[in-house]
Motif scaffolding. Structure first.
Motif, PDB file in Angstrom:
ATOM      1  N   HIS A  93       0.831  -1.186  -0.045  1.00  0.00           N
ATOM      2  CA  HIS A  93       0.039   0.052  -0.045  1.00  0.00           C
ATOM      3  C   HIS A  93       0.772   1.028  -0.099  1.00  0.00           C
ATOM      4  N   ASP A  94       2.165   1.069  -0.046  1.00  0.00           N
ATOM      5  CA  ASP A  94       3.216   2.214  -0.074  1.00  0.00           C
ATOM      6  C   ASP A  94       2.588   3.192   0.954  1.00  0.00           C
ATOM      7  N   VAL A  95       2.462   2.603   2.151  1.00  0.00           N
ATOM      8  CA  VAL A  95       1.999   3.414   3.348  1.00  0.00           C
ATOM      9  C   VAL A  95       2.612   4.624   3.791  1.00  0.00           C
ATOM     10  N   PRO A  96       4.217   4.710   3.871  1.00  0.00           N
ATOM     11  CA  PRO A  96       4.708   5.693   4.652  1.00  0.00           C
ATOM     12  C   PRO A  96       4.744   6.926   3.907  1.00  0.00           C
ATOM     13  N   GLN A  97       4.879   8.148   4.456  1.00  0.00           N
ATOM     14  CA  GLN A  97       5.270   9.447   4.037  1.00  0.00           C
ATOM     15  C   GLN A  97       6.662   9.607   4.706  1.00  0.00           C
ATOM     16  N   CYS A  98       6.679  10.410   5.963  1.00  0.00           N
ATOM     17  CA  CYS A  98       7.915  10.691   6.479  1.00  0.00           C
ATOM     18  C   CYS A  98       8.322   9.398   7.218  1.00  0.00           C
ATOM     19  N   GLY A  99       7.519   8.358   7.447  1.00  0.00           N
ATOM     20  CA  GLY A  99       7.820   7.031   7.970  1.00  0.00           C
ATOM     21  C   GLY A  99       8.324   6.927   9.247  1.00  0.00           C
ATOM     22  N   TYR A 100       8.356   7.970  10.063  1.00  0.00           N
ATOM     23  CA  TYR A 100       8.861   8.015  11.411  1.00  0.00           C
ATOM     24  C   TYR A 100       8.105   7.253  12.494  1.00  0.00           C
ATOM     25  N   CYS A 101       6.618   7.344  12.466  1.00  0.00           N
ATOM     26  CA  CYS A 101       5.682   6.641  13.332  1.00  0.00           C
ATOM     27  C   CYS A 101       5.602   5.120  12.760  1.00  0.00           C
ATOM     28  N   GLN A 102       5.874   4.805  11.693  1.00  0.00           N
ATOM     29  CA  GLN A 102       5.317   3.458  10.917  1.00  0.00           C
ATOM     30  C   GLN A 102       5.950   2.129  11.620  1.00  0.00           C
ATOM     31  N   ALA A 103       7.031   2.426  12.430  1.00  0.00           N
ATOM     32  CA  ALA A 103       7.690   1.027  13.214  1.00  0.00           C
ATOM     33  C   ALA A 103       6.321   0.760  14.214  1.00  0.00           C
ATOM     34  N   GLY A 104       6.037   1.982  14.891  1.00  0.00           N
ATOM     35  CA  GLY A 104       4.973   1.631  15.859  1.00  0.00           C
ATOM     36  C   GLY A 104       3.726   1.258  15.441  1.00  0.00           C
ATOM     37  N   GLN A 105       3.378   1.846  14.252  1.00  0.00           N
ATOM     38  CA  GLN A 105       1.937   1.283  13.835  1.00  0.00           C
ATOM     39  C   GLN A 105       2.086   0.120  13.407  1.00  0.00           C
ATOM     40  N   ILE A 106       3.021  -0.317  12.744  1.00  0.00           N
ATOM     41  CA  ILE A 106       3.160  -1.839  12.516  1.00  0.00           C
ATOM     42  C   ILE A 106       3.226  -2.680  13.658  1.00  0.00           C
ATOM     43  N   MET A 107       3.736  -2.302  14.797  1.00  0.00           N
ATOM     44  CA  MET A 107       3.900  -3.048  16.001  1.00  0.00           C
ATOM     45  C   MET A 107       2.477  -3.365  16.472  1.00  0.00           C
ATOM     46  N   THR A 108       1.776  -2.050  16.531  1.00  0.00           N
ATOM     47  CA  THR A 108       0.417  -2.172  17.011  1.00  0.00           C
ATOM     48  C   THR A 108      -0.303  -3.107  16.272  1.00  0.00           C
ATOM     49  N   ALA A 109      -0.301  -2.927  14.852  1.00  0.00           N
ATOM     50  CA  ALA A 109      -1.215  -3.650  13.885  1.00  0.00           C
ATOM     51  C   ALA A 109      -0.809  -5.389  14.064  1.00  0.00           C
ATOM     52  N   SER A 110       0.476  -5.721  14.028  1.00  0.00           N
ATOM     53  CA  SER A 110       0.907  -7.015  14.081  1.00  0.00           C
ATOM     54  C   SER A 110       0.360  -7.493  15.454  1.00  0.00           C
ATOM     55  N   ALA A 111       0.461  -6.705  16.450  1.00  0.00           N
ATOM     56  CA  ALA A 111      -0.126  -7.377  17.758  1.00  0.00           C
ATOM     57  C   ALA A 111      -1.778  -7.588  17.612  1.00  0.00           C
ATOM     58  N   LEU A 112      -2.348  -6.551  16.863  1.00  0.00           N
ATOM     59  CA  LEU A 112      -3.698  -6.837  16.907  1.00  0.00           C
ATOM     60  C   LEU A 112      -4.209  -7.968  15.888  1.00  0.00           C
ATOM     61  N   LEU A 113      -3.538  -8.320  14.938  1.00  0.00           N
ATOM     62  CA  LEU A 113      -3.802  -9.557  14.171  1.00  0.00           C
ATOM     63  C   LEU A 113      -3.367 -10.594  14.734  1.00  0.00           C
ATOM     64  N   ALA A 114      -2.559 -10.738  15.444  1.00  0.00           N
ATOM     65  CA  ALA A 114      -2.073 -11.930  16.233  1.00  0.00           C
ATOM     66  C   ALA A 114      -3.117 -12.197  17.377  1.00  0.00           C
ATOM     67  N   ALA A 115      -3.816 -11.242  17.941  1.00  0.00           N
ATOM     68  CA  ALA A 115      -4.788 -11.790  18.660  1.00  0.00           C
ATOM     69  C   ALA A 115      -6.149 -11.836  18.112  1.00  0.00           C
ATOM     70  N   ASN A 116      -6.327 -11.103  16.899  1.00  0.00           N
ATOM     71  CA  ASN A 116      -7.675 -10.892  16.446  1.00  0.00           C
ATOM     72  C   ASN A 116      -7.380 -10.900  14.798  1.00  0.00           C
ATOM     73  N   PRO A 117      -7.284 -12.134  14.191  1.00  0.00           N
ATOM     74  CA  PRO A 117      -7.166 -12.175  12.808  1.00  0.00           C
ATOM     75  C   PRO A 117      -7.854 -11.330  11.731  1.00  0.00           C
ATOM     76  N   LYS A 118      -8.980 -11.277  12.113  1.00  0.00           N
ATOM     77  CA  LYS A 118     -10.007 -10.890  11.115  1.00  0.00           C
ATOM     78  C   LYS A 118     -10.526  -9.543  11.707  1.00  0.00           C
ATOM     79  N   PRO A 119      -9.922  -8.602  12.068  1.00  0.00           N
ATOM     80  CA  PRO A 119     -10.726  -7.401  12.790  1.00  0.00           C
ATOM     81  C   PRO A 119     -11.766  -6.627  11.937  1.00  0.00           C
ATOM     82  N   THR A 120     -12.541  -6.234  12.608  1.00  0.00           N
ATOM     83  CA  THR A 120     -13.820  -5.356  11.709  1.00  0.00           C
ATOM     84  C   THR A 120     -13.063  -3.744  11.853  1.00  0.00           C
TER      85      THR A 120
END
Lengths: 151, 735
Positions: A93-120
């Motif tokens: 999805h070519d998400v990043p612009q500056c990219g600074y927050c993205q590691a944190g975003q990815i870590m939150t998203a990956s923890a979410l999907l590990a706990a809830n693989p198909k979130p609404t």
């Protein structure tokens, strides 16, 4: 100062630091793991998100003395080859612009999907709401989380 | 074919490339920074050959293109090299991109990220770099084979004989192309022949970003480097006198503590109200420095009166009434026209100070010795930073190097150079390399804020609901927000515009789309209300005005192309299916021209749990030739989110000379659940030279949001932040 033995990204590490030092600064200053970012220091922006036993945690509020045997994962250890489904989706999805927050975003998203693989949509928003992106890549982040949930 | 004069000094272009190591092997340090997923398709070269300031080619055909400008998230690291690659005619997957150093002689281009200018100002230099590189490779091949250049053609990194069968790759001939002189004029491609430009290419640093590689200034590290933090006065108008220096120096992990003075003669990119005297603490770890900052007991002296928000509001009101007019314009007789108008409407709009709040707090690395200074970090103005540090150190600029790191957000904040000066002052005092970083609170209370504004708009309609008079008078702390020659100047017979500055001791600076963000929101909201008063569709009402500006423009000049302005409105009207009503969906529209690009937006708002939520946004953009579609769409989407967020939520209020908002617990930025669900972006196709997109996506979002919110709530929005500010109109005159 005190010596702490830590399990980070599957490796044993040892640091000699002030026991009150937040994990954020142990990672950044002592262990050269600078992918975890400093944003606010008060758990409001999510840039410093890591996994503690798989759960998304704000490392700026986690003193090294509280870590104990718990397993820490940082963005550097999320996958061996940078190909975790969330990382792949972020690139697709070519998400990043500056990219600074993205590691944190990815870590939150990956923890979410590990706990809830198909979130609404609402579950994605609720899980991701603590991670600020000042560039405003929210639309792409949400799309990437959905894509990752299908990978 | 477009001929472009190699006007940037053909000789020096070559001289620089030769001096930089013609034919020599250049190090390939990028390898160590290359993450597995971004492994190039081409083998790693054994030797690199420097063709010019932008290009080096490896013996395997892998091409390195240097990005000249600071990357603040506006995509220049991908889009600028794409322009070079297009003219060099090399396959994009054979290219790796590296950040260039500050060297304006080599790049023939201002290395600067601001004003949405990188692509517009770099267009000729980037194309020339690629085209001259291609020409040098062709000349080398022609010489090798004993044929004329005209007998050869080059495409996708391969040179071919037009009437023969011989071929040679760029990598095989690169060694012989080094130092070849280029002709006075060079042919450039026609836009219709572009293969790469206009396509959607992914961020070249994406793989590094998603794996957490050290890219940003705050990640920068060198052997022997110490860490440093600063403490600036707690309020504007204050200055440091002294502090408990011995106590601080005795703390664990603290190496030294002292006061620095970063005052320099004739400063550039420095606000007059910026803090030049700061306490610096140097030590071994960030945490220990944070603890030392908390233990600081300093004496501050008050130099000028501490200000507060009530004072600012009153000062803006007084200034708007009595202030001295700066920029202005007058067409016809506005007063007479208002007097004769069938309907008159007047509205006042305000916006507070705002912080940039870049996610990466200010930081910079400096290593100052008697022989020179090395600086590295996030700066939008590396040249101004270098020149400023040269003044501070009393050292020629040639002895100073500036390495640009990836930047965790700019928005204008990093145009200012104080953090570079502070790092250099600290390193000089310590005689050691240091990296200085701000806490979030240091960052948010340092200043360089978006100014506060107040503007009053007035419009007069005749009995046929034609706009016959329009006036705007705007004041700001410290700069007036009005652009006298922008729309609707040129489209109204009787028109006045007055911009009025005032004074404040709060430090202010450029903030993404300076003045345009406020003025677009106010003017476009106002036009929506005027259109309603006229009983006209808001898009048709604007198009009537553009028709007037095209057919019989009023006054000597106006600063926009009415056809392109109308063009984006027509495009967004069609794409959004404007005019088709959906129950429960409330629509607003706005269009604005700034920073040389045109953007129109239609915004759909729905009410969810009694709260407005932006459902979808359509954007029509005219920025001339499109460079990287992926990056362009992303930055426009970001501008929309940024505009909505700051219009709805953000505000800095002042008490006792300081912002009461110091971190993200009270300073509200837009979050995931508040962002639009979908943002679609469309581009006008033309062959006009390209202009920038970093800023133009933001301003219209504020007006489109205000108009959609009005439809959703029945209430007009005059004051940002819309979510909390009292919206009661201050003055209504409907005759």
């Amino acid at each position: 100062m005190a010596i702490f033995k830590l399990t980070i990204n599957g490796q044993q590490k040892q640091v000699d630091v002030d026991p009150a030092t937040p994990m954020l600064w142990v990672l950044r200053d002592n262990l050269d793991l600078v992918g975890t970012k400093f944003g606010c220091g008060i758990a409001q922006c999510g840039a410093c998100t890591i996994h503690v036993n798989g759960a998304a945690t704000r490392s700026c509020q986690l003193p090294v003395s509280a870590v104990g045997d718990n397993k820490i994962t940082t963005i550097e250890g999320l996958s061996e080859n940078g190909d975790h489904p969330v990382q792949q989706a972020w690139l697709q999805h070519d998400v990043p612009q500056c990219g600074y927050c993205q590691a944190g975003q990815i870590m939150t998203a990956s923890a979410l999907l590990a706990a809830n693989p198909k979130p609404t949509d609402e579950e994605i928003e609720s899980a991701m709401n603590g991670n600020i992106c000042r560039c405003g890549t929210y639309v792409r982040i949400k799309a990437a989380v959905k894509t990752a949930s299908n990978l | 074919m477009t001929l472009i004069r190699t006007k940037f000094g053909r000789r020096s272009f070559l001289k620089t490339s030769a001096a930089a190591g013609g034919g020599l092997m250049i190090g390939f340090s990028w390898l160590t920074r290359c993450s597995p997923v971004s492994e190039p398709l081409v083998a790693v070269p054994n030797e690199w050959f420097k063709i010019n300031g932008y290009i080096k080619i490896g013996d395997t055909g892998l091409v390195t293109i240097f990005n000249p400008n600071p990357e603040i998230g506006q995509n220049v690291m991908t889009s600028m090299p794409m322009i070079v690659a297009e003219e060099l005619d090399v396959a994009w997957d054979h290219v790796v991109v590296e950040q260039g150093m500050l060297d304006e002689d080599a790049f023939k281009n201002p290395q600067f990220a601001g004003g949405s200018l990188s692509i517009m100002l770099g267009w000729d230099a980037l194309r020339m770099a690629g085209a001259t590189g291609r020409r040098m490779l062709l000349e080398a091949a022609a010489k090798e084979w004993g044929v004329k250049v005209e007998d050869l053609t080059a495409s996708n990194g391969i040179i071919k004989e037009i009437k023969g069968t011989r071929t040679i790759g760029y990598g095989e001939i690169a060694s012989k192309a080094v130092g070849i002189e280029v002709p006075e004029e060079i042919a450039l491609k026609e836009p219709k022949d572009y293969k790469l430009l206009g396509t959607a290419q992914k961020n070249v640093e994406g793989p590094k970003i998603v794996t957490g590689k050290p890219l940003f200034g705050i990640d920068f590290k060198k052997e022997g480097m110490l860490l440093a933090m600063i403490e600036h006065p707690p309020a504007f108008g204050m200055k440091v006198k002294d502090f408990n220096v011995e106590e601080i120096k005795a703390m664990d992990g603290v190496r030294d503590a002292f006061i620095i003075d970063t005052t320099i003669p004739e400063p550039a990119w420095s606000d007059v109200n910026a803090f030049n005297n700061l306490i610096a603490i140097v030590g071994d770890s960030t945490w220990q420095l944070m603890k030392a900052k908390k233990a600081l007991k300093a004496n501050w002296e008050t130099v000028t009166e501490p200000e507060n928000t009530a004072m600012h509001v009153q000062r803006l009101k007084d200034t708007l009434k009595n202030g001295e007019v700066g920029g202005s314009r007058k067409d016809g007789d506005t007063e007479a026209a208002f007097a004769s108008a069938a309907k008159v409407i007047e509205r006042t709009y305000t916006s507070p100070f705002l912080a940039h709040a870049t996610m990466e707090p200010m930081n910079f690395y400096a290593s100052v010795t008697a022989d020179g200074a090395e600086l590295a970090g996030p700066t939008q103005t590396p040249k101004a930073l270098e020149d400023s540090v040269a003044k501070l150190l009393g050292m020629p600029a040639e002895k100073i190097t500036v390495q640009m790191t990836r930047i965790g957000g700019g928005f204008g904040r990093r145009l200012y150079v104080h953090f570079g000066l502070e790092a250099a002052a600290i390193s000089k005092k310590m005689g050691a390399p240091i990296k200085m970083i701000y806490t979030r609170e240091d960052d948010m209370t340092q200043g360089t804020y978006r100014p506060a504004y107040r503007s009053t708009y007035k419009a007069g309609l005749d009995e046929n609901n034609n706009l016959i008079a329009f006036s705007v008078r705007g004041a700001g702390l410290p700069e007036g927000p009005v652009f006298p020659n922008r729309f609707p100047a040129g489209s109204v017979e009787n028109y006045t515009a007055e911009s009025i500055g005032s004074t404040t001791n709060i430090s202010t600076g450029a903030w993404r789309a300076p003045r345009s963000h406020f003025t677009a929101g106010a003017e476009q909201s106002f036009l929506d209300e005027v259109a309603e008063l006229a009983g006209k569709d808001p898009i048709d009402f604007r198009l009537e005005l553009f028709d007037k500006a095209i057919a019989s423009p009023v006054g000597e000049k106006y600063e926009y192309d009415a056809e392109r302005y109308a063009g984006v409105l027509k495009m967004v009207k069609e794409k959004a299916n404007w005019g088709v009503e959906t129950p429960g969906v409330f629509r607003g529209v706005a269009a604005y021209f700034c920073h040389n690009s045109y953007v129109a937006q239609v915004m759909d708002v729905v009410m969810e749990k009694n709260q407005p939520k932006v459902k979808k946004v359509w954007c029509a953009v005219d920025c001339g030739i499109l460079i990287n579609k992926e990056g362009a769409v992303n930055i426009i989407q970001g501008g929309v989110v940024d505009g909505i967020g700051h219009a709805l939520y953000s505000e800095l209020a002042f008490e006792n000379g300081a912002s009461v908002h110091k971190n993200f617990n009270t300073y509200q930025l837009i979050r995931h659940s508040q962002a639009p669900e979908e943002i679609e972006v469309f581009f006008v196709e033309n062959e006009i030279s390209p202009t920038g997109l970093g800023e133009p996506g933001l301003p219209p979002a504020i007006g489109a949001l205000a108009s959609a919110l009005y439809k959703a709530t029945g209430k007009r929005y005059y004051h940002t932040p819309f979510s909390t500010a009292d919206q009661t109109p201050e003055k209504i005159e409907v005759m």
